[in-house]
Scaffold this motif. Structure first.
Motif, mmCIF file in Angstrom:
data_model
loop_
_atom_site.group_PDB
_atom_site.id
_atom_site.type_symbol
_atom_site.label_atom_id
_atom_site.label_comp_id
_atom_site.label_asym_id
_atom_site.label_seq_id
_atom_site.Cartn_x
_atom_site.Cartn_y
_atom_site.Cartn_z
ATOM 1 N N ALA A 231 -8.992 -5.994 16.285
ATOM 2 C CA ALA A 231 -8.590 -4.602 16.504
ATOM 3 C C ALA A 231 -8.623 -3.815 15.203
ATOM 4 O O ALA A 231 -8.798 -4.387 14.121
ATOM 5 C CB ALA A 231 -7.191 -4.560 17.118
ATOM 6 N N SER A 232 -8.470 -2.496 15.324
ATOM 7 C CA SER A 232 -8.497 -1.616 14.145
ATOM 8 C C SER A 232 -7.539 -0.453 14.373
ATOM 9 O O SER A 232 -7.280 -0.071 15.512
ATOM 10 C CB SER A 232 -9.919 -1.092 13.918
ATOM 11 N N ALA A 233 -7.015 0.096 13.270
ATOM 12 C CA ALA A 233 -6.048 1.192 13.377
ATOM 13 C C ALA A 233 -5.829 1.858 12.025
ATOM 14 O O ALA A 233 -6.167 1.293 10.985
ATOM 15 C CB ALA A 233 -4.700 0.655 13.885
ATOM 16 N N TYR A 234 -5.237 3.063 12.063
ATOM 17 C CA TYR A 234 -4.817 3.758 10.838
ATOM 18 C C TYR A 234 -3.415 3.299 10.452
ATOM 19 O O TYR A 234 -2.482 3.408 11.248
ATOM 20 C CB TYR A 234 -4.804 5.281 11.057
ATOM 21 N N LEU A 235 -3.276 2.790 9.227
ATOM 22 C CA LEU A 235 -1.986 2.284 8.757
ATOM 23 C C LEU A 235 -1.743 2.703 7.307
ATOM 24 O O LEU A 235 -2.684 3.032 6.592
ATOM 25 C CB LEU A 235 -1.964 0.756 8.872
ATOM 26 N N PRO A 236 -0.480 2.691 6.848
ATOM 27 C CA PRO A 236 -0.185 3.096 5.467
ATOM 28 C C PRO A 236 -0.813 2.132 4.457
ATOM 29 O O PRO A 236 -0.662 0.913 4.584
ATOM 30 C CB PRO A 236 1.339 3.009 5.379
ATOM 31 N N ALA A 237 -1.495 2.692 3.453
ATOM 32 C CA ALA A 237 -2.185 1.889 2.440
ATOM 33 C C ALA A 237 -1.230 0.911 1.746
ATOM 34 O O ALA A 237 -1.526 -0.271 1.602
ATOM 35 C CB ALA A 237 -2.846 2.809 1.416
ATOM 36 N N ARG A 238 -0.039 1.423 1.355
ATOM 37 C CA ARG A 238 0.922 0.567 0.639
ATOM 38 C C ARG A 238 1.337 -0.613 1.512
ATOM 39 O O ARG A 238 1.547 -1.718 1.038
ATOM 40 C CB ARG A 238 2.129 1.427 0.251
ATOM 41 N N TYR A 239 1.459 -0.359 2.807
ATOM 42 C CA TYR A 239 1.952 -1.378 3.735
ATOM 43 C C TYR A 239 0.923 -2.480 3.962
ATOM 44 O O TYR A 239 1.254 -3.649 4.073
ATOM 45 C CB TYR A 239 2.306 -0.691 5.055
ATOM 46 N N VAL A 240 -0.374 -2.077 4.043
ATOM 47 C CA VAL A 240 -1.407 -3.075 4.370
ATOM 48 C C VAL A 240 -1.977 -3.786 3.139
ATOM 49 O O VAL A 240 -2.772 -4.701 3.276
ATOM 50 C CB VAL A 240 -2.575 -2.450 5.186
ATOM 51 N N LEU A 249 -6.641 -8.304 6.799
ATOM 52 C CA LEU A 249 -7.123 -6.979 7.194
ATOM 53 C C LEU A 249 -8.220 -6.546 6.232
ATOM 54 O O LEU A 249 -8.260 -6.990 5.081
ATOM 55 C CB LEU A 249 -5.985 -5.948 7.179
ATOM 56 N N HIS A 250 -9.095 -5.654 6.721
ATOM 57 C CA HIS A 250 -10.225 -5.189 5.916
ATOM 58 C C HIS A 250 -10.333 -3.677 6.029
ATOM 59 O O HIS A 250 -10.168 -3.121 7.113
ATOM 60 C CB HIS A 250 -11.518 -5.847 6.426
ATOM 61 N N LEU A 251 -10.606 -3.027 4.896
ATOM 62 C CA LEU A 251 -10.806 -1.576 4.912
ATOM 63 C C LEU A 251 -12.133 -1.251 5.593
ATOM 64 O O LEU A 251 -13.095 -2.008 5.482
ATOM 65 C CB LEU A 251 -10.828 -1.032 3.480
ATOM 66 N N VAL A 252 -12.170 -0.125 6.284
ATOM 67 C CA VAL A 252 -13.415 0.317 6.916
ATOM 68 C C VAL A 252 -14.081 1.332 5.986
ATOM 69 O O VAL A 252 -13.506 2.383 5.695
ATOM 70 C CB VAL A 252 -13.140 0.944 8.305
ATOM 71 N N PRO A 253 -15.301 1.017 5.480
ATOM 72 C CA PRO A 253 -15.966 1.922 4.530
ATOM 73 C C PRO A 253 -16.190 3.305 5.136
ATOM 74 O O PRO A 253 -16.399 3.423 6.353
ATOM 75 C CB PRO A 253 -17.316 1.239 4.260
ATOM 76 N N GLU A 298 -8.515 2.911 -4.145
ATOM 77 C CA GLU A 298 -9.562 2.614 -5.116
ATOM 78 C C GLU A 298 -10.577 1.639 -4.510
ATOM 79 O O GLU A 298 -11.794 1.822 -4.631
ATOM 80 C CB GLU A 298 -8.915 2.024 -6.380
ATOM 81 N N GLN A 299 -10.088 0.632 -3.800
ATOM 82 C CA GLN A 299 -10.974 -0.317 -3.114
ATOM 83 C C GLN A 299 -11.822 0.402 -2.068
ATOM 84 O O GLN A 299 -13.001 0.106 -1.904
ATOM 85 C CB GLN A 299 -10.143 -1.399 -2.393
ATOM 86 N N LEU A 300 -11.184 1.338 -1.363
ATOM 87 C CA LEU A 300 -11.909 2.077 -0.324
ATOM 88 C C LEU A 300 -13.022 2.925 -0.950
ATOM 89 O O LEU A 300 -14.134 2.993 -0.425
ATOM 90 C CB LEU A 300 -10.926 2.953 0.471
ATOM 91 N N ARG A 301 -12.713 3.535 -2.104
ATOM 92 C CA ARG A 301 -13.737 4.321 -2.815
ATOM 93 C C ARG A 301 -14.933 3.446 -3.169
ATOM 94 O O ARG A 301 -16.074 3.840 -2.985
ATOM 95 C CB ARG A 301 -13.168 4.901 -4.114
ATOM 96 N N SER A 304 -17.261 2.851 -0.293
ATOM 97 C CA SER A 304 -17.728 4.017 0.464
ATOM 98 C C SER A 304 -18.914 4.692 -0.213
ATOM 99 O O SER A 304 -19.099 4.569 -1.422
ATOM 100 C CB SER A 304 -16.583 5.020 0.627
ATOM 101 N N ASP A 305 -19.702 5.406 0.584
ATOM 102 C CA ASP A 305 -20.868 6.145 0.075
ATOM 103 C C ASP A 305 -20.466 7.074 -1.052
ATOM 104 O O ASP A 305 -19.485 7.816 -0.921
ATOM 105 C CB ASP A 305 -21.477 7.003 1.207
ATOM 106 N N ASP A 306 -21.234 7.085 -2.123
ATOM 107 C CA ASP A 306 -20.995 7.971 -3.273
ATOM 108 C C ASP A 306 -19.577 7.806 -3.840
ATOM 109 O O ASP A 306 -19.086 8.677 -4.549
ATOM 110 C CB ASP A 306 -21.189 9.454 -2.890
ATOM 111 N N GLN A 307 -18.915 6.745 -3.457
ATOM 112 C CA GLN A 307 -17.548 6.469 -3.907
ATOM 113 C C GLN A 307 -16.599 7.648 -3.676
ATOM 114 O O GLN A 307 -15.728 7.961 -4.490
ATOM 115 C CB GLN A 307 -17.564 6.054 -5.377
ATOM 116 N N VAL A 308 -16.790 8.298 -2.512
ATOM 117 C CA VAL A 308 -15.925 9.433 -2.161
ATOM 118 C C VAL A 308 -15.209 9.096 -0.853
ATOM 119 O O VAL A 308 -15.828 8.584 0.074
ATOM 120 C CB VAL A 308 -16.767 10.716 -1.961
#
Length: 319
Positions: A231-240, A249-253, A298-301, A304-308
């Motif tokens: 499954a996938s969901a929006y969750l607080p960065a600090r919490y995950v 869990l894995h970040l979605v680019p 920072e990991q998500l950047r 992600s494309d163009d680090q944005v």
């Protein structure tokens, strides 16, 4: 000649009066107090009989304070505060001299509220601490009544006698329980209702995911659900963060983030020395939590494309 029976001042009547005054409605007050509407009407009637004047002007639109009601509101607030102070003072266990009641929404206890309590116990060993859980309405009511001294909330409601202070910039990020998830192929997306602003931004940015057939108003608790399923969901960065670090869990680019500030709402009349200790301990803990969130962003950047990383619901600016 009519004989008036004085019922004496009942704390329940005062609390009911304040809730009707704050919401401007007998219906809303009954929902927030978990009693029937007729119970609310009856209590207000008893109060008005005791005081000999109407407290509210009732209309189709709701209930508005009369001049007498406005005058009485100040006294109701101070009577409840004095009662709560007495109740808490009497309840302080042996070996403690002061008392502090902290409330927070579920998502704000782990990695924030709990660590705050750790800090307070070290900084003030004589402090008797009580912790409360609730949705914003319940926490706000507890603050107004003086049952709680400070609350951690996402969307604070400001009422007389309360001050709100932003504690940290929380970020909601999209995570999945399997690696290589992309925003195009999200399986079993769970919609977490983080409040009206989030819902609106989500509908703009991710219309395809807006009604996945499963909506949770459970905040960060959804992490437990996602981790144990595909499954996938929006969750607080600090919490995950710890789940990302452990590979659960894995970040979605390229998934947009959603800024969601955390607030502390304080009673203005909290003992200044105690307020100072509590503020400084909270600031330390919030700093660490914010750093955890920043590390995740920072990991998500990086992936992600163009680090944005875009902000959910904001127009992508074409330069």
């Amino acid at each position: 000649m009519s004989i008036s029976h004085d019922h004496g001042m009942d704390i329940t009547l005062l609390k009911t009066f304040l809730e009707v005054a704050a919401t401007g409605s007998f219906v809303s007050a009954s929902e927030r107090l978990y009693v029937t509407q007729s119970a609310v009407s009856l209590r207000i009637q008893r109060l008005e009989d005791s005081l000999g004047k109407p407290m509210f002007t009732r209309s189709k639109a709701g209930a508005e304070l009369t001049n007498a009601g406005r005058e009485f509101e100040r006294y109701a607030l101070s009577m409840i505060r004095v009662w709560e102070e007495a109740r808490q003072q009497v309840a302080i266990p042996e070996g403690f001299t002061r008392s502090l009641t902290i409330g927070a929404q579920y998502s704000l206890w782990p990695r924030l509220g709990f660590r705050w309590i750790d800090g307070l116990r070290q900084a003030a060993p004589d402090l008797n601490i009580r912790a409360e859980l609730g949705m914003p309405d319940r926490l706000t009511r507890f603050l107004v009544e003086g049952i709680m001294h400070v609350g951690l909330l996402y969307m604070p409601q400001i009422r007389p006698g309360l001050i709100a202070q932003e504690v940290m910039a929380e970020e909601l990020v999209l995570v999945a329980s399997w690696p290589d998830a992309t925003i195009e192929n999200l399986e079993n997306y769970v919609f977490v209702d983080w409040g009206p602003e989030f819902v609106g931004a989500h509908a703009l940015a991710l219309p395809d995911l807006t009604n996945p057939g499963l909506t949770f108003s459970l905040g960060a608790m959804v992490a437990e659900y996602v981790i144990n399923r595909q499954a996938s969901a929006y969750l607080p960065a600090r919490y995950v963060k710890k789940y990302i670090d452990s590979g659960q869990l894995h970040l979605v680019p390229d998934a947009p983030r959603f800024p969601y500030p955390v607030w502390a709402v304080w009673r203005e009349d909290l003992d200044p020395k105690l307020a100072e200790i509590a503020r400084s301990e909270l600031a330390k803990v919030a700093g660490a939590a914010e750093a955890d969130g920043d590390a995740v962003l920072e990991q998500l950047r990086e992936i992600s494309d163009d680090q944005v990383v875009e902000v959910l619901g904001e127009e992508v600016k074409v330069t």
